[in-house]
Write a protein that holds these residues in place. Sequence first.
Motif, short mmCIF file in Angstrom:
data_model
loop_
_atom_site.label_atom_id
_atom_site.label_comp_id
_atom_site.label_asym_id
_atom_site.label_seq_id
_atom_site.Cartn_x
_atom_site.Cartn_y
_atom_site.Cartn_z
N SER A 2 0.82 -1.20 0.00
CA SER A 2 0.00 0.00 0.00
C SER A 2 0.86 1.25 0.00
CB SER A 2 -0.90 0.01 1.24
OG SER A 2 -0.13 0.22 2.40
N GLN A 3 0.22 2.40 -0.32
CA GLN A 3 0.95 3.67 -0.34
C GLN A 3 1.57 3.96 1.01
OE1 GLN A 3 -1.46 7.21 -0.53
NE2 GLN A 3 0.09 8.33 -1.65
N VAL A 4 0.78 3.78 2.09
CA VAL A 4 1.28 4.07 3.42
C VAL A 4 2.40 3.12 3.79
CG1 VAL A 4 0.70 4.11 5.86
CG2 VAL A 4 -0.87 5.10 4.21
N ALA A 5 2.22 1.82 3.50
CA ALA A 5 3.26 0.84 3.82
C ALA A 5 4.55 1.15 3.07
CB ALA A 5 2.78 -0.57 3.49
N VAL A 27 3.70 14.53 5.62
CA VAL A 27 4.09 15.56 4.65
C VAL A 27 3.60 15.20 3.26
CG1 VAL A 27 6.04 16.65 3.47
CG2 VAL A 27 6.09 16.38 5.95
N GLN A 28 3.71 13.93 2.88
CA GLN A 28 3.26 13.52 1.55
C GLN A 28 1.75 13.70 1.42
OE1 GLN A 28 4.99 10.13 -0.33
NE2 GLN A 28 3.08 9.51 -1.31
N PHE A 29 1.00 13.33 2.43
CA PHE A 29 -0.44 13.49 2.37
C PHE A 29 -0.83 14.97 2.28
CE2 PHE A 29 -0.69 9.10 4.07
CZ PHE A 29 -1.62 8.59 3.17
N ILE A 30 -0.07 15.83 2.97
CA ILE A 30 -0.34 17.27 2.89
C ILE A 30 0.02 17.80 1.51
CG2 ILE A 30 0.35 19.54 3.77
CD1 ILE A 30 0.74 18.19 6.53
N ALA A 31 1.19 17.39 1.00
CA ALA A 31 1.66 17.89 -0.29
C ALA A 31 0.72 17.51 -1.43
CB ALA A 31 3.07 17.37 -0.57
N ASN A 32 0.15 16.31 -1.37
CA ASN A 32 -0.72 15.90 -2.48
C ASN A 32 -2.18 16.26 -2.25
OD1 ASN A 32 -1.89 13.88 -0.85
ND2 ASN A 32 -0.53 12.28 -1.63
N GLY A 33 -2.45 16.97 -1.13
CA GLY A 33 -3.79 17.51 -0.91
C GLY A 33 -4.74 16.61 -0.15
N SER A 73 -0.81 23.32 16.47
CA SER A 73 -1.77 22.70 17.37
C SER A 73 -2.56 23.76 18.11
CB SER A 73 -1.05 21.78 18.37
OG SER A 73 -0.46 20.69 17.71
N ARG A 74 -3.86 23.52 18.19
CA ARG A 74 -4.74 24.42 18.92
C ARG A 74 -5.32 23.66 20.10
NH1 ARG A 74 -7.81 26.47 13.41
NH2 ARG A 74 -5.96 27.44 12.46
N LYS A 75 -5.13 24.18 21.28
CA LYS A 75 -5.53 23.49 22.50
C LYS A 75 -7.01 23.13 22.46
CE LYS A 75 -5.08 23.77 27.52
NZ LYS A 75 -4.62 24.59 28.66
N GLY A 76 -7.27 21.85 22.68
CA GLY A 76 -8.64 21.37 22.71
C GLY A 76 -9.27 21.18 21.36
N SER A 77 -8.52 21.45 20.29
CA SER A 77 -9.10 21.37 18.95
C SER A 77 -8.35 20.40 18.05
CB SER A 77 -9.13 22.76 18.30
OG SER A 77 -9.66 22.71 17.01
N GLY A 78 -7.05 20.27 18.23
CA GLY A 78 -6.26 19.36 17.41
C GLY A 78 -5.18 20.07 16.62
N SER A 79 -4.67 19.40 15.60
CA SER A 79 -3.59 19.94 14.77
C SER A 79 -4.12 20.32 13.40
CB SER A 79 -2.47 18.89 14.60
OG SER A 79 -1.89 18.58 15.85
N TYR A 80 -3.64 21.47 12.89
CA TYR A 80 -4.12 22.01 11.61
C TYR A 80 -2.94 22.24 10.66
CZ TYR A 80 -8.63 22.75 13.84
OH TYR A 80 -9.83 22.55 14.49
N VAL A 81 -3.19 22.04 9.38
CA VAL A 81 -2.16 22.22 8.36
C VAL A 81 -1.97 23.71 8.09
CG1 VAL A 81 -1.51 21.73 5.97
CG2 VAL A 81 -2.80 20.02 7.29
N THR A 82 -0.75 24.19 8.24
CA THR A 82 -0.46 25.61 8.02
C THR A 82 0.40 25.86 6.77
OG1 THR A 82 1.43 25.43 9.53
CG2 THR A 82 -0.66 26.24 10.44
N ARG A 83 1.05 24.82 6.26
CA ARG A 83 1.84 24.97 5.04
C ARG A 83 1.61 23.73 4.17
NH1 ARG A 83 7.94 26.75 6.00
NH2 ARG A 83 7.57 27.74 4.00
N ARG A 84 1.56 23.95 2.86
CA ARG A 84 1.47 22.84 1.92
C ARG A 84 2.73 22.80 1.08
NH1 ARG A 84 -2.76 21.80 -3.12
NH2 ARG A 84 -1.87 19.78 -3.71
#
Length: 241
Positions: A2-5, A27-33, A73-84
């Motif tokens: 698989s892609q992940v493996a 990073v790859q998942f972010i880069a490819n959208g 990371s935002r407290k109580g909310s999770g992690s968000y993508v800031t750069r692609r």
Amino acid sequence: MSQVADILTRDDGAPARLSGTVYDAIVQFIANGDFALNSRLPSEAELSVRFGASRPVVREALARLREDGVIVSRKGSGSYVTRRPDMAVLKFTPVGSLADVQRCFEFRAGLEPAAAALAAIRWQDEHLAAVKGALDSLEDCLQRGVLGAEEDNRFHEAIAEATRNQYHVSVQRSLRPHIAIGMSVTRNLSLMRTEARIRTVQDEHVAIYEAIRRRDADGARRAMETHVLNARRRMFEGVDE
């Protein structure tokens, strides 16, 4: 496989250190959208299942991504993508080594400014000539539109030689294979950008040389630190940056 493996295995098939390979995979998942800019990442538990890694491993990978400015990371909310990042960064980086390249830049940001400062104090004529020769070779590469990674490496090694300290020289040489990857990636990315962007990178080298030539130790330290940190940042410049 698989892609992940595939992401979680090095080119030679040997298991990679999972925190680094989970980092590369995200990073790859972010880069490819797949993980869109400004979107919330899946939870640690979800990422753990997706990558077949423990939550501490995922947590370490996320911490590295925060340090590199890819997520926040935002407290109580999770992690968000800031750069692609541009997909090209994955093309130019060996599988499983992207996290290692970033850690190498991190190490260099502590080592090389000290070397530049010492070189400014201790250089002799032959050392300064070697640094200038490497700088001129970089300028020639810029004019011809070629990569210049080998010339870039020679510039940094010439500065280490100018310290007249065998430990700076030996460490710089021992890191050569790791440094070379980062230089190749960032310079390949630069060739894809505007001429002004390539000139900016060259101007950073000029600033380092000029400070060393003036025997301005503090200036050389600052110029080198700026250059290495900028190179680290340029690894993850997005397509629209």
